[in-house]
Design a protein around this motif. Structure first.
Motif, short mmCIF file in Angstrom:
data_model
loop_
_atom_site.label_atom_id
_atom_site.label_comp_id
_atom_site.label_asym_id
_atom_site.label_seq_id
_atom_site.Cartn_x
_atom_site.Cartn_y
_atom_site.Cartn_z
N UNK A 176 0.83 -1.20 0.00
CA UNK A 176 0.00 0.00 0.00
C UNK A 176 0.87 1.26 0.00
N UNK A 177 1.90 1.26 0.81
CA UNK A 177 2.78 2.43 0.87
C UNK A 177 3.51 2.64 -0.45
N UNK A 178 3.92 1.55 -1.10
CA UNK A 178 4.62 1.66 -2.38
C UNK A 178 3.73 2.29 -3.45
N UNK A 179 2.43 2.11 -3.32
CA UNK A 179 1.48 2.68 -4.28
C UNK A 179 0.84 3.97 -3.76
N UNK A 180 1.40 4.51 -2.68
CA UNK A 180 0.94 5.77 -2.09
C UNK A 180 -0.54 5.71 -1.70
N UNK A 181 -0.92 4.61 -1.10
CA UNK A 181 -2.28 4.43 -0.61
C UNK A 181 -2.30 4.70 0.89
N UNK A 182 -3.31 5.39 1.35
CA UNK A 182 -3.32 5.84 2.75
C UNK A 182 -4.47 5.31 3.57
N UNK A 183 -5.46 4.70 2.95
CA UNK A 183 -6.55 4.09 3.71
C UNK A 183 -6.71 2.66 3.23
#
Length: 244
Positions: A176-183
């Motif tokens: 998720x962090x690698x794809x800049x996802x925050x929720x």
């Protein structure tokens, strides 16, 4: 307000102060993050309490149909939700998948049914997934933008079970962090037909997420832990209190 003659208008400002606002249109299921139509405002209201892990101050969010309107996430936090993970309009929901990534029962089947055939078509291109690993696809017809597929361990009672389950949460958060996802929303991985004891699995989930937060204090990630029932949610609440 919902029963007044002004249901085609935006809700009055005071409704935004409620802990959570569900605006439900049983005839409509939005597929994208578009502005809600007037039809979606014609609805029934349901109030639901949202809990926050660790007493962290949390700005209320509103749900419109299955669309979750939320403020920007500025700090890491865990929240808890009882209901259907396929209705959450988060950046990504996590699928408790099997190693073939071709759909199955439980949460896996529900996600595939809600997302439509395109999800299965993309999953066929991924070459499966190892236990403890994670892979990502688009969300298609889901309110969520993406689906992160992770394969939990089949419970055997061995020491490796806990490490593999921990890897599911850790690798999903890394992806998720690698794809800049925050929720991101997690189900209770491996606790269905894979037989992982619910209490042990819940403790691994909470501890692993907190440890990931400690290593990434500025990630700005909100994790929603989704339970199918109030009884399952109570397990998380008891563990949360015990870990404080």
């Amino acid at each position: 307000w919902a029963l007044s003659g002004r249901s085609d208008e935006r809700p009055p400002l005071y409704l935004h102060l409620l802990p959570r606002l569900h605006l439900c249109d049983e005839r409509t299921r939005p597929r994208h993050h578009a502005e809600p139509s007037a039809r979606l405002w014609r609805c029934r209201l349901l109030l639901e309490r949202q809990r926050v892990d660790g007493g962290v101050e949390h700005t209320p969010c509103q749900t419109i149909g299955v669309m979750m309107l939320k403020p920007n996430v500025s700090k890491n936090e865990i929240v808890y939700f009882v209901g259907d993970i396929t209705t959450l309009a988060v950046d990504a929901i996590v699928n408790a998948a099997n190693c073939r990534l071709l759909g199955g029962g439980g949460v896996d089947g529900a996600i595939h049914r809600a997302a439509g055939r395109d999800l299965l078509a993309e999953c066929r291109t991924l070459g499966g997934c190892e236990t403890g690993a994670a892979k990502i696809t688009k969300g298609y017809r889901l309110p969520a933008r993406y689906v992160i597929h992770t394969v939990g361990p089949v419970y055997s009672g061995s020491a490796s079970d806990a490490e593999l389950l921990r890897s599911c949460y850790w690798n999903s958060l890394d992806l998720a962090r690698a794809h800049e996802l925050h929720t991101i929303a997690f189900p209770a991985i491996s606790t269905g037909v894979y037989g992982y004891p619910k209490e042990a699995a819940a403790e691994i989930a909470i501890v692993t997420i907190r440890e990931w937060f400690d290593e990434h204090p500025d990630a700005g990630v909100r994790v929603t832990i989704v339970s199918f029932s109030a009884q399952d949610d109570a397990i998380y609440q008891n563990i949360q209190r015990a870990l404080r």
